[in-house]
Design a protein around this motif. Structure first.
Motif, PDB file in Angstrom:
ATOM      1  N   LYS A 118       0.814  -1.216   0.000  1.00 30.93           N
ATOM      2  CA  LYS A 118       0.000   0.000   0.000  1.00 30.93           C
ATOM      3  C   LYS A 118       0.849   1.268   0.000  1.00 30.93           C
ATOM      4  O   LYS A 118       0.618   2.191  -0.768  1.00 30.93           O
ATOM      5  CB  LYS A 118      -0.901  -0.001   1.240  1.00 30.93           C
ATOM      6  CG  LYS A 118      -2.260  -0.577   0.948  1.00 30.93           C
ATOM      7  CD  LYS A 118      -3.280  -0.106   1.974  1.00 30.93           C
ATOM      8  CE  LYS A 118      -4.606  -0.821   1.696  1.00 30.93           C
ATOM      9  NZ  LYS A 118      -5.368  -1.053   2.910  1.00 30.93           N
ATOM     10  N   ILE A 119       1.864   1.285   0.897  1.00 29.48           N
ATOM     11  CA  ILE A 119       2.627   2.517   1.123  1.00 29.48           C
ATOM     12  C   ILE A 119       3.881   2.516   0.249  1.00 29.48           C
ATOM     13  O   ILE A 119       4.545   1.485   0.112  1.00 29.48           O
ATOM     14  CB  ILE A 119       2.988   2.612   2.624  1.00 29.48           C
ATOM     15  CG1 ILE A 119       1.709   2.468   3.467  1.00 29.48           C
ATOM     16  CG2 ILE A 119       3.793   3.853   2.947  1.00 29.48           C
ATOM     17  CD1 ILE A 119       1.404   3.560   4.415  1.00 29.48           C
ATOM     18  N   PRO A 132       0.095  -0.197  -5.539  1.00 29.01           N
ATOM     19  CA  PRO A 132      -0.534  -0.307  -4.220  1.00 29.01           C
ATOM     20  C   PRO A 132      -1.690  -1.316  -4.151  1.00 29.01           C
ATOM     21  O   PRO A 132      -2.219  -1.544  -3.073  1.00 29.01           O
ATOM     22  CB  PRO A 132      -1.033   1.114  -3.941  1.00 29.01           C
ATOM     23  CG  PRO A 132      -1.167   1.751  -5.269  1.00 29.01           C
ATOM     24  CD  PRO A 132      -0.257   1.052  -6.230  1.00 29.01           C
TER      25      PRO A 132
ATOM     26  N   GLU B  73      -4.777   4.931  12.977  1.00 26.71           N
ATOM     27  CA  GLU B  73      -4.271   4.117  11.860  1.00 26.71           C
ATOM     28  C   GLU B  73      -4.189   4.909  10.555  1.00 26.71           C
ATOM     29  O   GLU B  73      -3.530   4.489   9.606  1.00 26.71           O
ATOM     30  CB  GLU B  73      -5.158   2.888  11.624  1.00 26.71           C
ATOM     31  CG  GLU B  73      -5.137   1.858  12.741  1.00 26.71           C
ATOM     32  CD  GLU B  73      -5.900   2.311  13.972  1.00 26.71           C
ATOM     33  OE1 GLU B  73      -6.814   3.152  13.811  1.00 26.71           O
ATOM     34  OE2 GLU B  73      -5.571   1.871  15.097  1.00 26.71           O
ATOM     35  N   LYS B  74      -4.906   6.033  10.497  1.00 26.97           N
ATOM     36  CA  LYS B  74      -4.931   6.830   9.262  1.00 26.97           C
ATOM     37  C   LYS B  74      -3.917   7.965   9.298  1.00 26.97           C
ATOM     38  O   LYS B  74      -3.654   8.593   8.269  1.00 26.97           O
ATOM     39  CB  LYS B  74      -6.331   7.439   9.055  1.00 26.97           C
ATOM     40  CG  LYS B  74      -7.469   6.450   9.097  1.00 26.97           C
ATOM     41  CD  LYS B  74      -7.698   5.835   7.735  1.00 26.97           C
ATOM     42  CE  LYS B  74      -8.862   4.839   7.796  1.00 26.97           C
ATOM     43  NZ  LYS B  74      -8.918   4.001   6.612  1.00 26.97           N
ATOM     44  N   CYS B  76      -0.806   8.018   9.457  1.00 23.22           N
ATOM     45  CA  CYS B  76       0.373   7.824   8.598  1.00 23.22           C
ATOM     46  C   CYS B  76       0.115   8.348   7.184  1.00 23.22           C
ATOM     47  O   CYS B  76       0.983   8.993   6.592  1.00 23.22           O
ATOM     48  CB  CYS B  76       0.827   6.371   8.580  1.00 23.22           C
ATOM     49  SG  CYS B  76      -0.391   5.172   8.054  1.00 23.22           S
ATOM     50  N   TYR B  77      -1.094   8.104   6.652  1.00 22.59           N
ATOM     51  CA  TYR B  77      -1.398   8.581   5.293  1.00 22.59           C
ATOM     52  C   TYR B  77      -1.392  10.108   5.249  1.00 22.59           C
ATOM     53  O   TYR B  77      -0.892  10.717   4.310  1.00 22.59           O
ATOM     54  CB  TYR B  77      -2.746   8.038   4.822  1.00 22.59           C
ATOM     55  CG  TYR B  77      -2.767   6.538   4.707  1.00 22.59           C
ATOM     56  CD1 TYR B  77      -2.258   5.898   3.576  1.00 22.59           C
ATOM     57  CD2 TYR B  77      -3.273   5.744   5.735  1.00 22.59           C
ATOM     58  CE1 TYR B  77      -2.260   4.521   3.468  1.00 22.59           C
ATOM     59  CE2 TYR B  77      -3.285   4.359   5.635  1.00 22.59           C
ATOM     60  CZ  TYR B  77      -2.773   3.753   4.502  1.00 22.59           C
ATOM     61  OH  TYR B  77      -2.769   2.391   4.404  1.00 22.59           O
ATOM     62  N   ALA B  78      -1.963  10.708   6.299  1.00 20.15           N
ATOM     63  CA  ALA B  78      -2.024  12.177   6.353  1.00 20.15           C
ATOM     64  C   ALA B  78      -0.610  12.768   6.436  1.00 20.15           C
ATOM     65  O   ALA B  78      -0.277  13.715   5.726  1.00 20.15           O
ATOM     66  CB  ALA B  78      -2.864  12.609   7.550  1.00 20.15           C
ATOM     67  N   ASN B  80       2.230  11.358   5.494  1.00 17.91           N
ATOM     68  CA  ASN B  80       2.950  11.107   4.243  1.00 17.91           C
ATOM     69  C   ASN B  80       2.658  12.153   3.178  1.00 17.91           C
ATOM     70  O   ASN B  80       3.533  12.492   2.374  1.00 17.91           O
ATOM     71  CB  ASN B  80       2.621   9.714   3.691  1.00 17.91           C
ATOM     72  CG  ASN B  80       3.361   8.617   4.433  1.00 17.91           C
ATOM     73  OD1 ASN B  80       4.410   8.857   5.034  1.00 17.91           O
ATOM     74  ND2 ASN B  80       2.821   7.406   4.398  1.00 17.91           N
ATOM     75  N   SER B  81       1.425  12.675   3.185  1.00 19.64           N
ATOM     76  CA  SER B  81       1.083  13.645   2.145  1.00 19.64           C
ATOM     77  C   SER B  81       1.856  14.948   2.315  1.00 19.64           C
ATOM     78  O   SER B  81       1.903  15.764   1.399  1.00 19.64           O
ATOM     79  CB  SER B  81      -0.427  13.880   2.123  1.00 19.64           C
ATOM     80  OG  SER B  81      -0.825  14.528   3.315  1.00 19.64           O
ATOM     81  N   VAL B  88       9.062   8.009   4.544  1.00 19.43           N
ATOM     82  CA  VAL B  88       7.717   7.437   4.437  1.00 19.43           C
ATOM     83  C   VAL B  88       7.309   6.837   5.784  1.00 19.43           C
ATOM     84  O   VAL B  88       8.067   6.062   6.372  1.00 19.43           O
ATOM     85  CB  VAL B  88       7.669   6.331   3.350  1.00 19.43           C
ATOM     86  CG1 VAL B  88       6.319   5.618   3.358  1.00 19.43           C
ATOM     87  CG2 VAL B  88       7.951   6.903   1.967  1.00 19.43           C
ATOM     88  N   SER B  91       3.411   2.895   9.038  1.00 20.53           N
ATOM     89  CA  SER B  91       2.200   2.592   9.798  1.00 20.53           C
ATOM     90  C   SER B  91       2.113   3.511  11.008  1.00 20.53           C
ATOM     91  O   SER B  91       3.121   4.101  11.422  1.00 20.53           O
ATOM     92  CB  SER B  91       2.214   1.127  10.263  1.00 20.53           C
ATOM     93  OG  SER B  91       3.273   0.928  11.178  1.00 20.53           O
TER      94      SER B  91
END
Lengths: 244, 244
Positions: A118-119, A132, B73-74, B76-78, B80-81, B88, B91
């Motif tokens: 995914k990442i 991904p 859990e989310k 990490c996505y925020a 990373n942006s 990177v 998790s």
């Protein structure tokens, strides 16, 4: 006059590709300038493959003519001293005057690296294609078998190539999965323009379930570029070895 | 207040190391700025290991406190942006408030990569130490066994470390040779400052024949940094995993 064969490793990230271009720095001109500093001669080097921007090489082969008196086996060290550290000449040797890196080649081996998680990866970003979506490796392996042997690979060729004839023989196509890395090794007597990246792109579509493994023979037979998958990103590709 | 544990991969090439410094951009401040953009809070993150300039990580662990309502859990996505692509977050998860990336750690695994051939590598220059002298791998493996177990590793510690006590337990030290790459994997309950790089540097001296495998126990017993080999270059080192 001597004909010198050199084997080259490079990180293609910073370059506009092998071939000289108006915009951007090419690997070809970078090496030609370094050779000129060693030999004092303007040189044109011929490569086995004109890799695209971002494509890497562990064993690109090129040749050039020189009247330099530096011993052929030592020329690589001299050239390296004038090269940036993302281009390295691994070896140099004298070859017969009729040796031509491209026309004398009997085959080539490429690798294509897919990061399947995914990442994205901080360490592999320039050396892999990031996919991904979960890929079905069994389907990809099943599909890969259909590429083996002699075929007309017109469906796996980008336009812009000047090569005559689209029949090539793939001798080996192997997919190896190691945790979240899928590595494809492909060996053929020659490749059409973007052929490895289109095969990789097609196998990725198979992995996603968008193309069935058993559709591959029909895609090959169609000779229609639109039937195959997209051209996979340049940074996953590496020219591993050229055979003579 | 939530305590968030993050696992981080980074390419250390462009950074002055993990820790904030006056000169150069650190990985810590780069991540802290990205977190601030997500949470709107000034944050200080604590890492398991303050890696030096040029050192990489596939599994660095850090934690920080936040009152953000983004699901843990989310996050990490925020984050990373807002990060450059050489860092990177793999998790993110909520952990108890008393979790501390450094003090709660039960052990770590590092890898150290040596390129053992005459000519340097264009592709591995930032990810390996280049040793152009032939290394005797059998001697290196023999020497490596002596490091296993509980020892006072004062001889393998750079000054500048503030850690108390120099006794550590090495659970695994493996050397794997694949063509011209020698990869060392080392796992311990903890490491002194520069300990992995000094062990790597000492094993390289063994490979060159300058230190005998059977000298290792005496070097360990001496607790004298000058008896061990030099600190091997940073770019060969990668923090693979932190255990809790």
């Amino acid at each position: 006059m001597k004909n010198i064969k050199i084997v080259i490793e490079y990180d293609g990230t910073r370059y506009c590709g092998w071939q000289r271009q108006k915009n951007g720095v090419s690997i070809q001109e970078t090496i030609e300038k370094a050779i000129e500093k060693v030999t004092g001669e303007k040189t044109e080097i011929i490569s086995s493959s004109r890799t695209d921007a971002g494509v890497h090489a562990k064993g690109q082969v090129a040749n050039f003519l020189t009247s330099s008196t530096v011993p052929p086996e030592k020329i690589c060290y001299a050239i390296n001293s004038f090269l940036p550290d993302d281009i390295v000449i691994l070896s140099s040797q004298e070859v017969p005057l009729d040796f031509h890196s491209r026309y004398s080649s009997k085959g080539k081996k490429y690798s294509y690296t897919i990061l399947n998680r995914k990442i994205p990866s901080a360490l592999l970003k320039n050396y892999s294609a990031h996919i991904p979506y979960e890929l079905n490796i069994e389907d990809m392996i099943r599909a890969s078998k259909y590429f083996l042997g002699e075929h007309d690979f017109s469906a796996f060729k980008s336009t812009g190539s000047s090569v005559k004839g689209n029949v090539r023989t793939i001798k080996r196509l192997e997919l190896i999965k190691d945790e979240d890395i899928i590595k494809m090794f492909i060996e053929a007597n020659g490749f059409l323009y973007n052929m490895v990246r289109i095969i990789a792109g097609t196998l990725i579509e198979v992995g996603k379930g968008r193309i069935k493994p058993d559709d591959i023979p029909f895609i090959i037979d169609s000779r229609d570029r639109k039937k195959a998958g997209p051209t996979a990103p340049a940074q996953g590709l590496c020219l591993e070895k050229v055979y003579y």
